[in-house]
Design an enzyme around this catalytic site. Structure first.
Site, PDB file in Angstrom:
ATOM      1  N   ASP A  70       0.946  -1.082  -0.043  1.00 22.58           N
ATOM      2  CA  ASP A  70      -0.063  -0.059  -0.034  1.00 22.58           C
ATOM      3  C   ASP A  70       0.888   1.241   0.015  1.00 22.58           C
ATOM      4  O   ASP A  70       1.718   1.472   1.020  1.00 22.58           O
ATOM      5  CB  ASP A  70      -0.897  -0.001   1.203  1.00 22.58           C
ATOM      6  CG  ASP A  70      -1.748   1.217   1.277  1.00 22.58           C
ATOM      7  OD1 ASP A  70      -2.886   1.273   0.632  1.00 22.58           O
ATOM      8  OD2 ASP A  70      -1.295   2.293   1.931  1.00 22.58           O
ATOM      9  N   HIS A 114      -7.152   9.305  -1.611  1.00 24.06           N
ATOM     10  CA  HIS A 114      -6.683   9.137  -0.378  1.00 24.06           C
ATOM     11  C   HIS A 114      -7.637   9.849   0.786  1.00 24.06           C
ATOM     12  O   HIS A 114      -7.556   9.315   1.795  1.00 24.06           O
ATOM     13  CB  HIS A 114      -5.342  10.002  -0.332  1.00 24.06           C
ATOM     14  CG  HIS A 114      -4.367   9.533   0.820  1.00 24.06           C
ATOM     15  ND1 HIS A 114      -2.936   9.597   0.432  1.00 24.06           N
ATOM     16  CD2 HIS A 114      -4.705   9.141   2.041  1.00 24.06           C
ATOM     17  CE1 HIS A 114      -2.485   8.877   1.742  1.00 24.06           C
ATOM     18  NE2 HIS A 114      -3.590   8.789   2.686  1.00 24.06           N
ATOM     19  N   LYS A 130      -2.501   5.934  -4.062  1.00 25.09           N
ATOM     20  CA  LYS A 130      -3.477   7.067  -3.637  1.00 25.09           C
ATOM     21  C   LYS A 130      -3.254   8.516  -4.164  1.00 25.09           C
ATOM     22  O   LYS A 130      -2.384   8.868  -4.385  1.00 25.09           O
ATOM     23  CB  LYS A 130      -3.695   7.055  -2.141  1.00 25.09           C
ATOM     24  CG  LYS A 130      -3.664   5.812  -1.485  1.00 25.09           C
ATOM     25  CD  LYS A 130      -3.926   5.899   0.196  1.00 25.09           C
ATOM     26  CE  LYS A 130      -3.651   4.643   0.661  1.00 25.09           C
ATOM     27  NZ  LYS A 130      -2.166   4.405   1.067  1.00 25.09           N
ATOM     28  N   TYR A 139       2.961   9.925   0.494  1.00 20.18           N
ATOM     29  CA  TYR A 139       4.111   9.359   1.440  1.00 20.18           C
ATOM     30  C   TYR A 139       5.395  10.056   0.960  1.00 20.18           C
ATOM     31  O   TYR A 139       6.591   9.692   1.628  1.00 20.18           O
ATOM     32  CB  TYR A 139       3.817   7.718   1.452  1.00 20.18           C
ATOM     33  CG  TYR A 139       2.704   7.317   2.030  1.00 20.18           C
ATOM     34  CD1 TYR A 139       1.987   8.207   2.716  1.00 20.18           C
ATOM     35  CD2 TYR A 139       2.565   6.010   1.623  1.00 20.18           C
ATOM     36  CE1 TYR A 139       0.830   7.556   3.062  1.00 20.18           C
ATOM     37  CE2 TYR A 139       1.434   5.370   2.255  1.00 20.18           C
ATOM     38  CZ  TYR A 139       0.409   6.411   3.012  1.00 20.18           C
ATOM     39  OH  TYR A 139      -0.805   5.673   3.291  1.00 20.18           O
TER      40      TYR A 139
END
Length: 316
Positions: free
Chosen positions: A52, A119, A86, A57
């Site tokens: 994931d 997200h 996402k 990030y």
């Protein structure tokens, strides 16, 4: 394949005949890039097939490097991997959705995403600033766009083969219901915080009734207080069956029909989080009836669109 291996490799069918998601997943939100690289490599080596990721990030390139290396070295085949990423809040405008995914795919070094999720349901002002701020210092929201507008653009990604399935994340039941009711291509996955202290039973029941997989993050409570593995019900079950309380919580997640994500940089913990075993049926009932704390939210992202675990004194 043994019964234990079968359980650890549980796959949950996805809507519209688009395959299945491995129930046991590894989250890649690890700020230290080298630690993240080592952890993701270890996760693939021990058997995780579900990774994931997210543009937010800022390490999709690390994830992509590890994936390519693992495929080149024969550790895993691309067709066996399930890679999720996402769409971040500043890319909710329909014209920004496809370029955002294409950029993620380049960083991940893959041709398609197995799943692409919005997200959060909050649209931030479009642009390069990941966290645009208003005059009050809070998030600068984009009031000219709705979640459904963004969803329509997400559907086109499936049409073009850039994403096998699409879904939602960090979202409440009401928003899920709205998208399910109005979507041409319905969400296949809804990723939310869920653990024995936040079981999200109503959301899970709605998801099951509509062919949506609930994907739980922080299934062990992310180390926050009160600590999920310290719960007396989980500890009693663990002692009785010779497992750890963490294993009990993770097995519970799979057996009630959800997928889950764990994250660790500790090689032993990475292996332990994969090597789970099924619980006896009575343990599932004990957890449901015995744990009465069932509304403890640890991450406030569903209220603001800003991810972040909440210090205990600040929770409402």
């Amino acid at each position: 394949m043994s019964a234990l291996d079968t359980f650890r490799h549980t796959r949950i069918p996805l809507a519209h005949g688009t395959g299945a998601i491995p129930a046991v997943g590894f989250g890649t939100l690890i700020p230290d890039r080298e630690k993240g690289r080592a952890a993701i490599k270890k996760a693939l080596e021990v058997g995780f097939l579900h990774l994931d990721a997210a543009e937010a990030y800022r390490n999709e390139d690390v994830v992509g490097d590890v994936i390519k290396e693992a495929i080149d070295n024969g550790v895993v085949r691309r067709e066996d991997l399930f890679v999720t990423t996402k769409l971040w809040n500043n890319n909710h405008r329909p014209e920004r959705v496809k370029p955002a995914l294409e950029a993620s795919l380049r960083r991940l070094r893959i041709d398609y995403a197995d799943a692409y999720l919005i997200h959060t349901p909050f649209a931030f002002a479009p642009g390069d600033d990941q966290y645009p701020k208003g005059a009050d210092g809070g998030p600068l929201y984009d009031k000219g766009i709705t979640l459904l507008d963004t969803w329509r653009a997400m559907e086109s990604l499936v049409d073009e083969g850039l994403a096998k399935v699409i879904g939602l994340s960090d979202v409440k039941l009401e928003a899920v219901k709205e998208i399910v009711a109005n979507a041409r291509i319905k969400p296949a996955i809804v990723q939310v915080e869920s653990h024995p202290y936040l079981p999200e039973w109503e959301l899970l029941e709605f998801c099951k009734a509509n062919g949506v997989v609930l994907l739980a993050f922080a299934p062990l409570g992310h180390g926050m207080e009160p600590r999920v593995p310290d719960d007396p019900v989980l500890k009693t079950i663990a002692a009785r069956i010779g497992e750890t309380p963490a294993h009990v919580a993770l097995a519970w997640a799979v057996q009630r029909g959800t997928a889950f994500l764990t994250t660790s940089t500790n090689p032993a913990h990475i292996r332990e989080n994969f090597e789970i075993s099924p619980l006896p049926p009575e343990a599932l009932q004990e957890i449901r009836e015995g744990i009465t704390l069932n509304d403890l939210r640890l991450n406030d992202v569903v209220h603001t669109g800003l991810p972040g675990f909440i210090p205990r004194d600040n929770r409402k």
